[in-house]
Design a protein around this motif. Structure first.
Motif, PDB file in Angstrom:
ATOM      1  N   TYR A  85     -10.610  -1.322  -0.224  1.00 47.82           N
ATOM      2  CA  TYR A  85      -9.269  -1.550  -0.862  1.00 47.82           C
ATOM      3  C   TYR A  85      -8.769  -1.800  -2.271  1.00 47.82           C
ATOM      4  CZ  TYR A  85      -6.561  -0.325   3.421  1.00 47.82           C
ATOM      5  OH  TYR A  85      -5.936   0.128   4.662  1.00 47.82           O
ATOM      6  N   CYS A  90       0.244  -1.314  -0.106  1.00 45.03           N
ATOM      7  CA  CYS A  90       0.565   0.338  -0.200  1.00 45.03           C
ATOM      8  C   CYS A  90       0.576   1.665  -0.175  1.00 45.03           C
ATOM      9  CB  CYS A  90      -1.165   0.141   1.032  1.00 45.03           C
ATOM     10  SG  CYS A  90      -2.308  -1.017   0.767  1.00 45.03           S
ATOM     11  N   LEU A 134      -0.011   2.723  -3.480  1.00 45.17           N
ATOM     12  CA  LEU A 134      -1.459   3.716  -3.242  1.00 45.17           C
ATOM     13  C   LEU A 134      -0.698   5.032  -3.158  1.00 45.17           C
ATOM     14  CD1 LEU A 134      -3.328   1.723  -1.050  1.00 45.17           C
ATOM     15  CD2 LEU A 134      -3.459   1.935  -3.867  1.00 45.17           C
TER      16      LEU A 134
END
Length: 222
Positions: free
Chosen positions: A56, A23, A27
């Motif tokens: 997510y 992540c 992200l």
């Protein structure tokens, strides 16, 4: 294949080392490496919480990354695919709930049988002979301090604070607040506390461990 991550932690939350690293790395708007797919083995390895899973999946999609599973592939071009994805994510969550329930049932059952669950209190030591064979027994170094503490406090030889200071100088390794809590624990006279669970009220049961004081001495010190 750009990178391979191996995760040994439970997928019940996204707060696990490898997933946090993924992540953190992907992200964001400017990624070091351009990727278009995050591929997991099965959906239950991505998450065991359906709501977190959808959240997510949307987060990765926002940055141009499709999340999919090798053994439970979803064709996102088909509108009805969301139904199948919901089934996969829900199955993982239900399985996690069942595991959690089984664990709680096991703990409650063990406590009801008078067993000590978790780390042994001061004065005792955890012992294990197999994966499912464990118990506690008096610790040779700590148990004598506990026995003496109950004796001295019960007969009013000194105030509890002075008893603690004297025992501490001789090697008893507990704080003053822990010492006072210790004196109030019925576990040391052989009882095990079973908290309220489902329809069963909270209660004390006779433990299978060896007491470090008797009921009379314990009650005198209260």
């Amino acid at each position: 294949v750009v990178e391979v991550y191996r995760e040994d932690y439970s997928a019940k939350t996204f707060d696990r080392p490898e997933m946090k690293e993924i992540c953190k790395k992907y992200l964001r708007k400017r990624k070091e490496v351009d990727v278009d797919t995050l591929l997991v083995l099965r959906w239950n390895r991505f998450t065991r919480d359906a709501s977190d899973g959808w959240e997510y999946i949307s987060k990765f999609r926002k940055y141009g990354i499709e999340v999919n599973a090798a053994e439970e592939h979803i064709d996102f071009k088909v509108a009805e695919s969301k139904i199948m994805l919901s089934v996969y994510l829900s199955m993982a969550e239900v399985d996690n709930d069942k595991r959690s329930k089984a664990t709680k049932d096991g703990i409650h059952q063990a406590l009801s049988e008078g067993k000590c669950v978790g780390k042994a209190p001061y004065g005792y030591a955890n012992k294990r002979t197999g994966k499912h064979e464990c118990w506690i027994e008096p610790d040779p170094a700590e148990a004598p301090f506990v026995r003496e503490a109950f004796q001295q406090v019960a007969y009013g030889v000194e105030s509890p604070t002075l008893v603690w200071r004297a025992l501490k100088k001789r090697g008893m390794k507990v704080s003053e607040s822990t010492f006072f809590r210790l004196l109030r624990k019925r576990f040391y006279m052989g009882d095990v506390y079973v908290p309220e669970y489902e329809d069963t009220p909270a209660r004390y049961v006779k433990g299978i461990h060896e007491p470090l004081t008797d009921t009379r001495i314990f009650l005198l010190g209260q």
